[in-house]
Design an enzyme around this catalytic site. Sequence first.
Site, short mmCIF file in Angstrom:
data_model
loop_
_atom_site.label_atom_id
_atom_site.label_comp_id
_atom_site.label_asym_id
_atom_site.label_seq_id
_atom_site.Cartn_x
_atom_site.Cartn_y
_atom_site.Cartn_z
N ALA A 223 1.05 -1.24 0.26
CA ALA A 223 -0.39 -0.22 -0.41
C ALA A 223 0.99 1.48 0.17
CB ALA A 223 -0.70 0.23 1.17
N CYS A 224 0.19 2.00 -1.00
CA CYS A 224 0.92 3.27 -1.17
C CYS A 224 0.33 4.48 -0.76
CB CYS A 224 2.39 3.92 -2.06
SG CYS A 224 0.84 3.99 -3.85
N PRO A 225 0.83 5.90 -0.12
CA PRO A 225 0.38 6.65 -0.68
C PRO A 225 -0.98 7.14 -1.87
CG PRO A 225 1.84 7.33 0.28
CD PRO A 225 2.49 6.46 -0.44
N THR B 231 2.39 0.55 -5.39
CA THR B 231 1.60 -0.24 -4.29
C THR B 231 1.74 -1.58 -5.24
OG1 THR B 231 -0.30 1.02 -3.13
CG2 THR B 231 -1.03 -1.37 -3.82
#
Length: 564
Positions: A108-110, A116
């Site tokens: 998960a990335c921002p 991601t």
Amino acid sequence: MKILIAPSHQQGPAICWLAIDALKNVSALQNITFTEQLTDADIVICFDTQLPENFNCSDKKVYFGHPDVAVRQPAEFLSSAINEATLCEQKITEPQHAKAYSVLAVTACPTGVAHTYMSAEALEAEAKKRGWNIKVETRGSVGVGNEITPEEIAQADLVIVAADIEVNVDKFSGKPMYRTSTSAALKKTAQEMDRAVEEANIFTPQSGKTSAQTSRSTEKRGVYKHLLTGVSYMLPMVVAGGLCTALSFAFGLDASNVEGSLAWALSLIGGQTALALMVPVLSGYIAYSIADRTGLTPGLVGGVLATTLGAGFLGGIISGFLAGYSAHFISTRLKLPQTMEALKPILIVPLISTLFTGLAMIYVIGHPVAWLMDWLTNWLNTMGTTNAVILGAILGAMMCTDMGGPVNKAAYAFGVGLLSSQTYAPMAAIMAAGMVPPLAMGVATLLARHKFVPAEREAGKASFVLGLCFISEGAIPFAAKDPIRVLPTCIIGGAITGALSMYFGIQLMAPHGGLFVLLIPGAINHVLMYLFAIVAGTVVSGVLYAIVKKATPKEAQQEMASIA
């Protein structure tokens, strides 16, 4: 004399590539050739402290050295290799990762877009290489993908969480877990998997009895990660709200004042509802990242108060941390009789933390921060051309520094936050500059095709498409292989684009979408100037890299294929 370069899984491909290139440049002077066949080699050079696993060098002379030395002093390195290589008696040993692990992973990335999915692919590729069974669950912008089932959790030997934001992983309770970032999982996949096997600790959710391992894991989650969690949940609000507001402008600036009209409805949905929720959502999910569900209520209340008091996104950030840490403190430090413990998450923690956060915002924090936000907004809106160009150049350079890393995300969060105060110029400079690195790599592969191997030329095409979508990570494969040349050229182009965007006074109401937001009427002003700024930075970076990139000899390409 023939020399073989042994594969290295501990050093990065980029530094090995540079070392091989430097050694080949001086090898002709010493009557040395390089070979790919171990049986033909007189000496084996290993860029490590030990030979790779399952690499039999029995009866061969081996020299261990660091690639940095080979890059700086290639002639001396080769001389030392010839004179100091010693006979190897190492036998084939069973690899440490020979066991067929069953691995589960979460990425998960921002923004929930590039890192991601790229880190998920990297983990899957490395696991396949090792013969491990793996399933990667992606927590992206479109929701949970490839969801892991309870049956798969029961059979798993290891869980890897590669996340830049806080994600709920309570379902993995009782499993060995290793936490890392999406960037590390993407760029240092083999090393991170080795560390996962060695350093994984049994995971216990915070709601349960925390173990020493869980406490150490919690301490590692810094302020930056909590902030990015809030930003990631806020982004959909900003995108939807900004685009709805932009669509309302397409009917004319005064059309939204006619109650009951479509323009009025779009303005009500976007500007007065979705954008009004961005600061409360930012604050609420910062607190959620810190204190889980107990932090959500005080965080949301603090965010609404920040909006009401005019404290904007700065007030929302402060209220989020205040709410989160106060809720976490009360949850962990307040001891109650066992019969009253059930009231803590429902009544006691939300009530006390909400009162504390609300009163602090009203009487202590709100008005000073509101004054600061007014000053910042006025400064940005009234700054002279010189200051605007400097700010644009700085933001543009930051966007191109680490391709989706901390510096890139800091600049991006700054631009997104300013949207709450109707300050749209920095966001335009940030998105334009963020498109430069992947677009420039695509241009470079077209201008200097002979300097790139076929795989890199294909990566250039994909990078160009990702650049059109404002996905800076498309340039990561090039930056990883040749950071010394890629990063400076991209930073120069990004700074030029950011400076031009601010110079032309371009304003953008949507924080994502790349060139595709141009299809929405009103989303951006001065469309042609915006395109010119992007093209200018892209051409500068692309041409510069096409010039400074060194052509890869066929022999070195083959060597790198074995190392990578």
